[in-house]
Design an enzyme around this catalytic site. Structure first.
Site, PDB file in Angstrom:
ATOM      1  N   PHE A 162      88.706  46.571  47.394  1.00 12.25           N
ATOM      2  CA  PHE A 162      87.472  45.951  47.921  1.00 12.25           C
ATOM      3  C   PHE A 162      87.083  46.512  49.283  1.00 12.25           C
ATOM      4  O   PHE A 162      86.570  45.811  50.132  1.00 12.25           O
ATOM      5  CB  PHE A 162      87.596  44.415  47.948  1.00 12.25           C
ATOM      6  CG  PHE A 162      87.387  43.831  46.577  1.00 12.25           C
ATOM      7  CD1 PHE A 162      86.175  43.275  46.234  1.00 12.25           C
ATOM      8  CD2 PHE A 162      88.384  43.902  45.626  1.00 12.25           C
ATOM      9  CE1 PHE A 162      85.962  42.783  44.953  1.00 12.25           C
ATOM     10  CE2 PHE A 162      88.188  43.419  44.347  1.00 12.25           C
ATOM     11  CZ  PHE A 162      86.971  42.857  44.008  1.00 12.25           C
ATOM     12  N   ASN A 203      86.860  34.216  46.129  1.00  9.13           N
ATOM     13  CA  ASN A 203      85.615  34.989  46.013  1.00  9.13           C
ATOM     14  C   ASN A 203      84.966  35.220  47.369  1.00  9.13           C
ATOM     15  O   ASN A 203      84.438  36.294  47.639  1.00  9.13           O
ATOM     16  CB  ASN A 203      84.636  34.283  45.067  1.00  9.13           C
ATOM     17  CG  ASN A 203      84.904  34.651  43.622  1.00  9.13           C
ATOM     18  OD1 ASN A 203      85.811  35.425  43.338  1.00  9.13           O
ATOM     19  ND2 ASN A 203      84.120  34.106  42.713  1.00  9.13           N
ATOM     20  N   ARG A 259      87.733  39.785  35.953  1.00  5.05           N
ATOM     21  CA  ARG A 259      86.585  40.596  36.360  1.00  5.05           C
ATOM     22  C   ARG A 259      85.943  41.173  35.118  1.00  5.05           C
ATOM     23  O   ARG A 259      86.645  41.694  34.244  1.00  5.05           O
ATOM     24  CB  ARG A 259      87.039  41.782  37.233  1.00  5.05           C
ATOM     25  CG  ARG A 259      87.630  41.425  38.559  1.00  5.05           C
ATOM     26  CD  ARG A 259      88.431  42.613  39.094  1.00  5.05           C
ATOM     27  NE  ARG A 259      89.493  42.993  38.154  1.00  5.05           N
ATOM     28  CZ  ARG A 259      90.207  44.101  38.233  1.00  5.05           C
ATOM     29  NH1 ARG A 259      89.983  44.975  39.189  1.00  5.05           N
ATOM     30  NH2 ARG A 259      91.158  44.357  37.345  1.00  5.05           N
ATOM     31  N   GLU A 260      84.641  41.115  35.047  1.00  2.00           N
ATOM     32  CA  GLU A 260      83.958  41.773  33.938  1.00  2.00           C
ATOM     33  C   GLU A 260      84.294  43.258  33.989  1.00  2.00           C
ATOM     34  O   GLU A 260      84.444  43.843  35.056  1.00  2.00           O
ATOM     35  CB  GLU A 260      82.445  41.563  34.050  1.00  2.00           C
ATOM     36  CG  GLU A 260      82.058  40.125  33.743  1.00  2.00           C
ATOM     37  CD  GLU A 260      80.597  39.812  34.021  1.00  2.00           C
ATOM     38  OE1 GLU A 260      79.784  40.750  34.115  1.00  2.00           O
ATOM     39  OE2 GLU A 260      80.281  38.619  34.160  1.00  2.00           O
ATOM     40  N   ARG A 301      73.152  40.093  36.270  1.00  2.30           N
ATOM     41  CA  ARG A 301      72.883  38.989  37.191  1.00  2.30           C
ATOM     42  C   ARG A 301      73.066  39.431  38.650  1.00  2.30           C
ATOM     43  O   ARG A 301      74.101  39.962  39.016  1.00  2.30           O
ATOM     44  CB  ARG A 301      73.797  37.795  36.857  1.00  2.30           C
ATOM     45  CG  ARG A 301      73.348  37.079  35.585  1.00  2.30           C
ATOM     46  CD  ARG A 301      74.276  35.951  35.205  1.00  2.30           C
ATOM     47  NE  ARG A 301      75.493  36.420  34.553  1.00  2.30           N
ATOM     48  CZ  ARG A 301      76.403  35.616  34.016  1.00  2.30           C
ATOM     49  NH1 ARG A 301      76.253  34.312  34.067  1.00  2.30           N
ATOM     50  NH2 ARG A 301      77.478  36.126  33.425  1.00  2.30           N
ATOM     51  N   LYS A 344      89.482  28.973  44.114  1.00  2.00           N
ATOM     52  CA  LYS A 344      88.554  29.920  43.470  1.00  2.00           C
ATOM     53  C   LYS A 344      87.462  30.365  44.441  1.00  2.00           C
ATOM     54  O   LYS A 344      87.165  31.553  44.573  1.00  2.00           O
ATOM     55  CB  LYS A 344      87.956  29.264  42.217  1.00  2.00           C
ATOM     56  CG  LYS A 344      86.883  30.075  41.534  1.00  2.00           C
ATOM     57  CD  LYS A 344      87.388  31.394  40.971  1.00  2.00           C
ATOM     58  CE  LYS A 344      86.225  32.278  40.537  1.00  2.00           C
ATOM     59  NZ  LYS A 344      86.639  33.580  40.060  1.00  2.00           N
ATOM     60  N   CYS A 360      78.971  36.244  40.128  1.00  3.81           N
ATOM     61  CA  CYS A 360      79.849  35.309  40.846  1.00  3.81           C
ATOM     62  C   CYS A 360      79.683  35.320  42.366  1.00  3.81           C
ATOM     63  O   CYS A 360      79.372  34.280  42.949  1.00  3.81           O
ATOM     64  CB  CYS A 360      81.303  35.589  40.494  1.00  3.81           C
ATOM     65  SG  CYS A 360      81.662  35.192  38.775  1.00  3.81           S
TER      66      CYS A 360
HETATM   67  N1  LIG Z   1      81.415  36.164  34.547  1.00  5.26           N
HETATM   68  C1  LIG Z   1      82.488  36.285  35.289  1.00  5.26           C
HETATM   69  O1  LIG Z   1      82.926  37.386  35.598  1.00  5.26           O
HETATM   70  C2  LIG Z   1      83.233  35.066  35.770  1.00  5.26           C
HETATM   71  C3  LIG Z   1      84.518  35.201  36.295  1.00  5.26           C
HETATM   72  C4  LIG Z   1      85.202  34.076  36.716  1.00  5.26           C
HETATM   73  C5  LIG Z   1      84.593  32.828  36.639  1.00  5.26           C
HETATM   74  N2  LIG Z   1      83.330  32.712  36.143  1.00  5.26           N
HETATM   75  C6  LIG Z   1      82.733  31.383  36.044  1.00  5.26           C
HETATM   76  O2  LIG Z   1      82.821  30.960  34.683  1.00  5.26           O
HETATM   77  C7  LIG Z   1      81.681  30.171  34.341  1.00  5.26           C
HETATM   78  C8  LIG Z   1      80.976  30.785  33.153  1.00  5.26           C
HETATM   79  O3  LIG Z   1      80.469  32.041  33.509  1.00  5.26           O
HETATM   80  P1  LIG Z   1      79.953  33.090  32.428  1.00  5.26           P
HETATM   81  O4  LIG Z   1      79.670  34.338  33.155  1.00  5.26           O
HETATM   82  O5  LIG Z   1      80.881  33.104  31.278  1.00  5.26           O
HETATM   83  O6  LIG Z   1      78.571  32.380  32.001  1.00  5.26           O
HETATM   84  P2  LIG Z   1      77.639  32.725  30.741  1.00  5.26           P
HETATM   85  O7  LIG Z   1      76.278  32.357  31.158  1.00  5.26           O
HETATM   86  O8  LIG Z   1      77.937  34.103  30.256  1.00  5.26           O
HETATM   87  O9  LIG Z   1      78.144  31.730  29.604  1.00  5.26           O
HETATM   88  C9  LIG Z   1      77.943  30.353  29.604  1.00  5.26           C
HETATM   89  C10 LIG Z   1      77.710  29.902  28.159  1.00  5.26           C
HETATM   90  O10 LIG Z   1      77.763  28.469  28.094  1.00  5.26           O
HETATM   91  C11 LIG Z   1      76.851  28.045  27.114  1.00  5.26           C
HETATM   92  N3  LIG Z   1      76.601  26.610  27.310  1.00  5.26           N
HETATM   93  C12 LIG Z   1      75.975  25.984  28.319  1.00  5.26           C
HETATM   94  N4  LIG Z   1      76.009  24.653  28.149  1.00  5.26           N
HETATM   95  C13 LIG Z   1      76.683  24.412  27.009  1.00  5.26           C
HETATM   96  C14 LIG Z   1      77.071  23.231  26.299  1.00  5.26           C
HETATM   97  N5  LIG Z   1      76.771  22.014  26.750  1.00  5.26           N
HETATM   98  N6  LIG Z   1      77.752  23.369  25.155  1.00  5.26           N
HETATM   99  C15 LIG Z   1      78.055  24.591  24.673  1.00  5.26           C
HETATM  100  N7  LIG Z   1      77.748  25.740  25.310  1.00  5.26           N
HETATM  101  C16 LIG Z   1      77.066  25.656  26.454  1.00  5.26           C
HETATM  102  C17 LIG Z   1      75.658  28.963  27.327  1.00  5.26           C
HETATM  103  O11 LIG Z   1      74.813  28.989  26.189  1.00  5.26           O
HETATM  104  C18 LIG Z   1      76.344  30.303  27.597  1.00  5.26           C
HETATM  105  O12 LIG Z   1      76.536  31.040  26.408  1.00  5.26           O
HETATM  106  C19 LIG Z   1      80.832  30.104  35.613  1.00  5.26           C
HETATM  107  O13 LIG Z   1      81.155  28.939  36.318  1.00  5.26           O
HETATM  108  C20 LIG Z   1      81.268  31.312  36.390  1.00  5.26           C
HETATM  109  O14 LIG Z   1      81.097  31.167  37.775  1.00  5.26           O
HETATM  110  C21 LIG Z   1      82.645  33.798  35.694  1.00  5.26           C
END
Ligand SMILES: NC(=O)c1ccc[n+]([C@@H]2O[C@H](COP(=O)([O-])OP(=O)(O)OC[C@H]3O[C@@H](n4cnc5c(N)ncnc54)[C@H](O)[C@@H]3O)[C@@H](O)[C@H]2O)c1
Length: 434
Positions: free
Chosen positions: A252, A211, A154-155, A331, A207, A263
């Site tokens: 929750f 969620n 979780r962020e 977001r 996953k 998410c």
């Molecule tokens: N943020 C959360 O809390 C969280 C928690 C669990 C799972 N997730 C999942 O994890 C994944 C990533 O989420 P996030 O929040 O970190 O996204 P984000 O947008 O913060 O980061 C994604 C990064 O990937 C980079 N990117 C895209 N294509 C690329 C490529 N071909 N090569 C190199 N870099 C590339 C982008 O520039 C960006 O910096 C998603 O599927 C999300 O659902 C997120």
């Protein structure tokens, strides 16, 4: 082990930093040049408590690297993680997998020797099969196992969640790949963290199921809050009353303005689409999505009511813009649904958020961003709490009242008590409480 993280966002950067802290040699790759340059200068591009120190330590120890070019790191890697974004596809709500597939194609061309290609991004069931097909097409000779390893962090609490997770889920039936994953998560094995090995498809679905269940739980208590308001009951006591039941659990169950964030909204929608396409529709989740969307829009009505129905020319102070505290992530934040609605009705909006204003400036128009909560409340007809940052929990209410035009508060996170507010002379509305 040599690890590559492709995508250095909220998940990739935290996971990469934590794996390096476990002792692995990690290279975080991103195609966003400015992000990588900042990281190389020692700047952290996101707000996540503790991340600056963790990154600095591991960079100094020579275990954590940042690059835009994946070639050298992928060639030497034992495991390459895909941690790129999977946003909602415009128009239909399916997960947009274009970043995942582009990353898979690029990595496939660079792999050398046995490599585990791990999907950490949240991806619909069957995506691993598609990634495998891409790899086989690009590099029929490559020794690759495609594994699913969804992330549950979780962020705001990401480092602790990564290092002390409730469980780790690994989807692969290949013993060699399992061995690599065991080695990667070795410190957690030693901690006796439950590590679930499943099939790849099952792991992908776990996953989304997690969620969707959490989103449903939040939506359930939000509906109970509406009912409490209608019948004169208190939703916080209802939450406690049901949450103490071990079968339900207390987490929750905080009523609020509706779930948002990077998410839940996109993942619930993607699950609904996958389920419908598979001929096994998930009615509960479909309803959850609809109820939550409507709720976010309706939260502006509470503010309108607090203004006596007349919004034009009034000033609204919004405290908290991010989708939750301790992150700068905007977001799908509820604030993005509430503020434009109030503006459309003629309100002037002043706003303050400890970390989210940089991003909020890009997403919201005509908002006066201020330097603090009291500054935001200056001349306001109502203060609205949208995100429960700790610093809003203990405001000097007399000072707040003094700077406002009218003492009215709409508390969408129930961070204050109605009795306390009444005693201080505020008109006060909250969620699901008399
Ligand atoms: N943020 C959360 O809390 C969280 C928690 C669990 C799972 N997730 C999942 O994890 C994944 C990533 O989420 P996030 O929040 O970190 O996204 P984000 O947008 O913060 O980061 C994604 C990064 O990937 C980079 N990117 C895209 N294509 C690329 C490529 N071909 N090569 C190199 N870099 C590339 C982008 O520039 C960006 O910096 C998603 O599927 C999300 O659902 C997120």
């Amino acid at each position: 082990m040599n690890v590559v993280m492709v995508g250095t966002g909220y998940v990739g950067l935290v996971s990469g930093a934590c794996f390096s802290d476990f002792g692995h040699r990690v290279t975080c790759i991103d195609k966003d040049v400015s992000k990588i340059e900042r990281l190389k200068r020692g700047e952290i591009p996101i707000f996540e408590p503790g991340l600056d120190q963790l990154v600095a330590t591991n960079v100094r120890e020579g275990r954590l690297f940042f690059e835009t070019d994946p070639r050298a790191a992928v060639r030497d890697a034992d495991a390459v993680f895909i941690a790129v974004g999977t946003p909602s596809r415009r128009g239909d709500g399916h997960a947009d997998l274009s970043f995942v597939y582009a990353a898979a194609e690029e990595i496939a061309g660079l792999i050398d020797g046995f490599t585990v290609l791990v999907t950490k991004s949240t991806v619909p069931v069957g995506t691993g099969d598609e990634i495998e097909a891409i790899v086989r097409r690009v590099r029929p000779d490559a020794e690759v196992e495609v594994v699913s390893n969804p992330e549950f962090l979780r962020e705001g609490a990401a480092i602790n969640d990564f290092k002390r997770p409730d469980r780790v889920v690994v989807g692969t039936e290949d013993e060699r790949a399992r061995e690599v994953m065991r080695e990667l998560y070795r410190p957690l094995f030693l901690n006796e963290t439950p590590i679930l090995f499943t099939s790849r498809r099952t792991s992908e679905l776990i996953k989304y199921a997690a969620n969707a269940f959490l989103a449903m739980k939040i939506t359930f208590i939000n509906e109970m809050a509406d009912l409490c308001e209608a019948v004169g009951a208190d939703v916080q006591q209802v939450s406690r009353g049901i949450g103490l039941d071990n079968r339900i659990g207390a987490k929750f169950l905080h009523a609020g303005p509706g779930y948002g964030g990077s998410c839940f909204p996109k993942d619930t929608l993607a699950l609904v689409r996958t389920a419908a396409d598979s001929g096994a529709p998930t009615r509960l989740i479909e309803t959850t999505v609809q109820v939550n969307d409507a709720r976010k829009r309706r939260m502006a009505d509470k503010v309108v009511a607090a203004l006596g129905g007349e919004v034009a020319g009034k000033t609204v102070a919004v405290l908290g813009l991010t989708f939750k505290p301790n992150t700068d992530d905007m977001r799908d934040a509820p604030s993005l649904a509430i503020i434009p609605r109030l503006q459309a009705l003629g309100a002037q909006v002043r706003a303050y958020d400890p970390e989210g204003m940089g991003e909020a400036r890009r997403l919201l128009q005509d908002v006066a961003f201020t330097s603090g909560p009291y500054d935001a409340a200056e001349g306001a007809d109502v203060v609205v709490f949208v995100t429960e940052w700790d610093q809003f929990r203990a405001l000097d209410l007399d000072r707040l009242k003094l700077v406002m035009r009218k003492p009215a508060i709409v508390d969408l996170r129930n961070i204050y008590r109605p009795s306390e507010m009444a005693a201080r002379g505020f008109a006060y509305a909250s969620i699901g409480r008399p």
